[in-house]
Write a protein that holds these residues in place. Structure first.
Motif, PDB file in Angstrom:
ATOM      1  N   LYS A   1      -0.257  -4.969   2.801  1.00 28.18           N
ATOM      2  CA  LYS A   1      -1.703  -4.827   2.610  1.00 28.18           C
ATOM      3  C   LYS A   1      -2.487  -5.174   3.871  1.00 28.18           C
ATOM      4  O   LYS A   1      -3.696  -4.994   3.924  1.00 28.18           O
ATOM      5  CB  LYS A   1      -2.163  -5.685   1.424  1.00 28.18           C
ATOM      6  CG  LYS A   1      -1.707  -5.114   0.082  1.00 28.18           C
ATOM      7  CD  LYS A   1      -2.075  -6.005  -1.090  1.00 28.18           C
ATOM      8  CE  LYS A   1      -3.563  -5.989  -1.376  1.00 28.18           C
ATOM      9  NZ  LYS A   1      -3.883  -6.754  -2.612  1.00 28.18           N
TER      10      LYS A   1
ATOM     11  N   THR B   1      -2.381   4.169  -3.917  1.00 26.55           N
ATOM     12  CA  THR B   1      -1.982   2.859  -4.451  1.00 26.55           C
ATOM     13  C   THR B   1      -2.573   2.593  -5.832  1.00 26.55           C
ATOM     14  O   THR B   1      -1.865   2.196  -6.770  1.00 26.55           O
ATOM     15  CB  THR B   1      -2.419   1.750  -3.475  1.00 26.55           C
ATOM     16  OG1 THR B   1      -1.993   2.079  -2.147  1.00 26.55           O
ATOM     17  CG2 THR B   1      -1.820   0.416  -3.886  1.00 26.55           C
TER      18      THR B   1
ATOM     19  N   LYS C   1       0.865  -1.177   0.000  1.00 28.44           N
ATOM     20  CA  LYS C   1       0.000   0.000   0.000  1.00 28.44           C
ATOM     21  C   LYS C   1       0.902   1.228   0.000  1.00 28.44           C
ATOM     22  O   LYS C   1       1.959   1.235   0.651  1.00 28.44           O
ATOM     23  CB  LYS C   1      -0.894   0.022   1.238  1.00 28.44           C
ATOM     24  CG  LYS C   1      -1.899  -1.110   1.304  1.00 28.44           C
ATOM     25  CD  LYS C   1      -3.017  -0.916   0.294  1.00 28.44           C
ATOM     26  CE  LYS C   1      -3.823   0.335   0.598  1.00 28.44           C
ATOM     27  NZ  LYS C   1      -4.913   0.532  -0.378  1.00 28.44           N
TER      28      LYS C   1
ATOM     29  N   GLU D   1      -6.349  -5.668   3.633  1.00 26.47           N
ATOM     30  CA  GLU D   1      -6.825  -5.479   2.261  1.00 26.47           C
ATOM     31  C   GLU D   1      -6.455  -6.644   1.355  1.00 26.47           C
ATOM     32  O   GLU D   1      -6.546  -6.536   0.130  1.00 26.47           O
ATOM     33  CB  GLU D   1      -6.301  -4.144   1.712  1.00 26.47           C
ATOM     34  CG  GLU D   1      -6.854  -2.946   2.473  1.00 26.47           C
ATOM     35  CD  GLU D   1      -6.652  -1.635   1.736  1.00 26.47           C
ATOM     36  OE1 GLU D   1      -6.615  -1.647   0.488  1.00 26.47           O
ATOM     37  OE2 GLU D   1      -6.527  -0.608   2.422  1.00 26.47           O
TER      38      GLU D   1
ATOM     39  N   ASP E   1      -4.537   7.717   0.012  1.00 26.15           N
ATOM     40  CA  ASP E   1      -4.182   6.386  -0.490  1.00 26.15           C
ATOM     41  C   ASP E   1      -4.010   6.495  -2.000  1.00 26.15           C
ATOM     42  O   ASP E   1      -4.982   6.648  -2.748  1.00 26.15           O
ATOM     43  CB  ASP E   1      -5.291   5.386  -0.134  1.00 26.15           C
ATOM     44  CG  ASP E   1      -4.950   3.964  -0.561  1.00 26.15           C
ATOM     45  OD1 ASP E   1      -3.967   3.768  -1.306  1.00 26.15           O
ATOM     46  OD2 ASP E   1      -5.687   3.049  -0.161  1.00 26.15           O
TER      47      ASP E   1
END
Length: 782
Positions: free
Chosen positions: A175, A124, A88, A215, A122
């Protein structure tokens, strides 16, 4: 939230071997993302991009800011990240003033409103893992009534400047990771939450809550390891049993901890523990998080405030976080130096006026032993429903960001000097208490309301001559949040400062520049003394914070607000030494802090100087000499304006002015312990250059800024207190720049400029020159 039963908590290791907390998770990294940016203001979009480093202000302003830049600016940067399917990637912005839109590779991914609190992005899903990426940030600092502070800058009592003015970090994690406390948006959760609620000298117990997010597309089994390390290297380790986190879900785990013989955090001994939380999966550490925490007991009782079961009358100040020219865009080291100056001045408390300050400043307060009132952004403005919702969100974000700081004892969950609705006040306190559900997290407001734990009026909100000394309303205590300025400026006219701006009387006001001379600087100091003495006569009063530590700019005013006990360049006025004298002689603090016996002559000893010589000291007796001839030896002057002080001033009557040397000697129990000398200045002859690091060395790797002082002196090195020579500064070597007026006229014998370093890999050489004076030279090395 799952509470792990006590029977599975066990102590794995107690050792005096210090591992330095440098064990790194394989997948978590935190990199300073402030280098290699480009910048331009929208008004100059046709021009080339300027290469800059963050923290950055969108415009260098003059010393007195009459028309601060407000508008849109753009920042961009190209960067690469390593390719990994299990990573991430986040960007963490500590503060952007005051609305930010962020794009990654031309895809807009977030908008954030509010300049004083952080946000995480975020990124990613938006990255090109095999090639270069581009981030663009649009920053706007124009007036906006829908989020805090809301009030138009032209009517505001402080400036909020602009730009990406606090640090930015690039974070990478597995993650399965420990969440960011603000971004998680969980009541009393998110990230890591530390609380010690059963504390005495023998034992401290509490909890550490960790919020995790998985995640991965499959469930994961993990355990947590908690490592507490003292400054001396003693180590405690705790470990949870394994637990499962479902795919694409989150979970909060709470660990009970117990510390025997705890090193308590206090004003005089700010002991800190290094806490590291490790996430273990398949016998591998997949994430870790660390920060410094403190163990302390903070209580308001019927008879006052107690820290670690010891009663304390809190003595403090207010601070605005601005620097001249640079506004808010200063380094972590500069933040630390300001905290050192507050502690050096004799204060053990600071109110964050009127907004949450930088994380680095709070870290410094933790390290130095400075109690803190954290403050919601606001001043004399109550907006619509959207504004109020944003204010409640800011209360939550402030509490989440700062809840682990041992220095913070009060939470100003109210809008300063603002007539708030009853419903808003109830909601504000409810939000704070939901985020901080443990005992002794005290809410505070300038409105005397049952909605809050602590009443924090300014002195001028009461009426002379009693002000708040006769306040007695149940069990609610008073903390005087501001005093010493407005009641002397506007004769208690209220707090509509624009309406009463013509009431200034030069010799009454506490608003005094250093150039205003001894008489007026002594009056400022006396105002603070008189008000501080009066505050202590209130039975409900648990402490005070004077207004203010440093001179500062205001949006509505065309001059500096000069009631600081130091000027905007951090040069002390006489009042600084009055406060320094209120710390006891036997209070010996860390070597980086000025403490112990002190004596200071508040006089320049020129032919125009007062013959009543004021001396500030914490000693029992002071002797004064003129050219080695005794003027007198006496105890402090006790009267109705000094009878509640720890250490009243000394005043000596000198019959007539004779050029030479005044020497004050301080005595404790009959023994001379300290002295101070003032010499009559002769003709101006040279410039003496110096710079101030206040126990924090210039950062050798990242941008930093320090004040450089050119002192106009005679041949003996005595400052000429009325010198106004024009001084020109020049850099002859080094990777740095000079920020400020140049040439600049000296004020009260000192000309100041800011040295902004890019790094300190090589020495920096500065020269200063002025007509008919010997040049000053200064070399700064790492």
């Amino acid at each position: 939230m799952k509470l792990i039963p006590k029977h599975i908590i066990f102590l794995l290791l107690i050792t005096l071997t210090f591992s330095s907390g440098k064990v790194q998770a394989q997948s978590r990294t935190k990199v300073n993302f402030g280098f290699d940016w480009e910048f331009k203001r929208e008004e100059k979009m046709a021009s080339n991009w300027e290469k800059i480093t963050i923290p950055h202000t969108d415009k260098i302003e003059p010393l007195v800011v009459n028309n601060q830049f407000q508008g849109t600016s753009w920042y961009q940067k190209k960067f690469k990240v390593e390719n990994s399917n299990n990573k991430k990637v986040f960007l963490y912005f500590e503060g952007v003033m005051q609305e930010a839109d962020v794009w990654i590779n031309d895809q807009k991914i977030t908008n954030h409103k509010g300049g004083y609190l952080p946000f995480t992005v975020d990124i990613t899903a938006f990255l090109n893992l095999k090639k270069e990426n581009t981030i663009k940030v649009k920053v706007n600092n124009e007036d906006n009534p829908e989020f805090l502070p809301g009030k138009p800058l032209k009517d505001l009592d402080f400036n909020y400047y602009g730009g990406i003015y606090r640090n930015v970090y690039l974070l990478t994690t597995d993650k399965l990771y420990i969440t960011n406390v603000v971004e998680a948006d969980k009541k009393a959760s998110g990230g890591v939450y530390v609380n010690f609620d059963n504390i005495n000298k023998e034992k401290a117990s509490g909890t550490v809550q960790v919020h995790l997010k998985n995640e991965f597309a499959v469930a994961k089994y993990v355990s947590l390891k908690f490592i507490l390390t003292t400054k001396a290297g003693g180590k405690l380790e705790f470990k949870s049993e394994a637990f499962a986190i479902k795919a694409n879900s989150d979970k909060a785990i709470t660990q009970n901890i117990e510390v025997k013989d705890p090193k308590l955090w206090s004003i005089s001994n700010p002991n800190l523990y290094h806490l590291e939380v490790q996430v273990i999966s398949n016998n591998k550490m997949i994430d870790s998080y660390s920060e410094k925490v403190g163990i302390r007991k903070s209580e308001i009782k019927d008879d006052g405030y107690y820290l670690n079961d010891e009663k304390v009358y809190i003595t403090g100040t207010n601070e605005h976080q601005e620097y001249p020219y640079l506004g808010y865009a200063i380094s972590d080291e500069a933040q630390y130096r300001d905290a050192v100056k507050i502690k050096n001045a004799g204060f053990d408390f600071v109110r964050l006026s009127h907004y949450p300050h930088a994380e680095a400043f709070l870290n410094a307060c933790d390290e130095l032993g400075i109690l803190v009132m954290n403050s919601l952004t606001g001043w004399q403005f109550f907006g619509n429903d959207t504004f109020q919702k944003n204010a409640i969100k800011d209360i939550r974000d402030m509490a989440r960001r700062d809840r682990n700081h041992p220095s913070i004892i009060f939470w100003e969950a109210s809008l300063n000097e603002t007539e708030m609705s009853e419903s808003f006040m109830k909601e504000a306190t409810k939000a704070l208490k939901e985020e901080l559900p443990f005992a002794h997290n005290y809410s505070a407001s300038w409105i005397d309301s049952d909605n809050y734990d602590l009443f924090i009026p300014a002195r001028q909100h009461g009426k002379a001559p009693d002000y708040w000394t006769k306040y007695n309303k149940g069990n609610r205590k008073i903390f005087i949040a501001e005093y010493g300025d407005w009641e002397y400026y506007a004769q208690n006219a209220g707090f509509n400062q624009k309406e009463f701006s013509n009431l200034k009387e030069d010799e009454r006001t506490s608003r005094q520049l250093r150039s205003n001379g001894e008489k007026r600087l002594l009056q400022q100091a006396y105002n603070f003394q008189e008000a501080a003495n009066s505050n202590r006569k209130g039975v409900q009063t648990i402490g005070e914070a004077n207004w203010v530590m440093f001179d500062y700019n205001r949006g509505y005013s065309n001059d500096l607000e000069s009631s600081g006990i130091s000027d905007i360049f951090r040069i002390p006025k006489f009042a600084y030494y009055f406060y320094q004298s209120q710390r006891d002689t036997n209070s010996i603090l860390d070597k980086k802090i000025v403490s112990g016996p002190m004596v200071h002559i508040a006089n320049y000893w020129t032919s125009n100087s007062p013959l009543n010589v004021t001396v500030y000291s914490n000693c029992d007796e002071v002797a004064l000499y003129l050219n080695d001839v005794p003027v007198g030896k006496q105890k402090p002057i006790i009267n109705q304006n000094s009878d509640e002080l720890k250490h009243a001033p000394f005043v000596f009557k000198v019959e007539k002015f004779i050029a030479g040397t005044l020497r004050a000697e301080g005595f404790v129990k009959g023994e001379k312990v300290v002295s101070n000398v003032v010499k009559t200045p002769e003709s101006a002859a040279k410039i003496v250059l110096s710079y101030d690091v206040s126990s924090k060395a210039i950062n050798p790797n990242s941008p930093d800024m320090v004040f450089v002082y050119a002192k106009i002196t005679d041949e003996n090195g005595t400052i000429i207190p009325d010198a106004t020579n024009e001084v020109t500064f020049a850099l002859s070597e080094g990777n740095a720049e000079l920020i400020g007026e140049n040439p600049v006229k000296a004020e009260a014998g000192i000309a100041t400029i800011i040295l902004k370093t890019a790094n300190l890999k090589k020495s920096i050489k500065i020269t200063s020159s002025s007509e008919r004076l010997q040049k000053g030279t200064l070399t700064i090395s790492k």
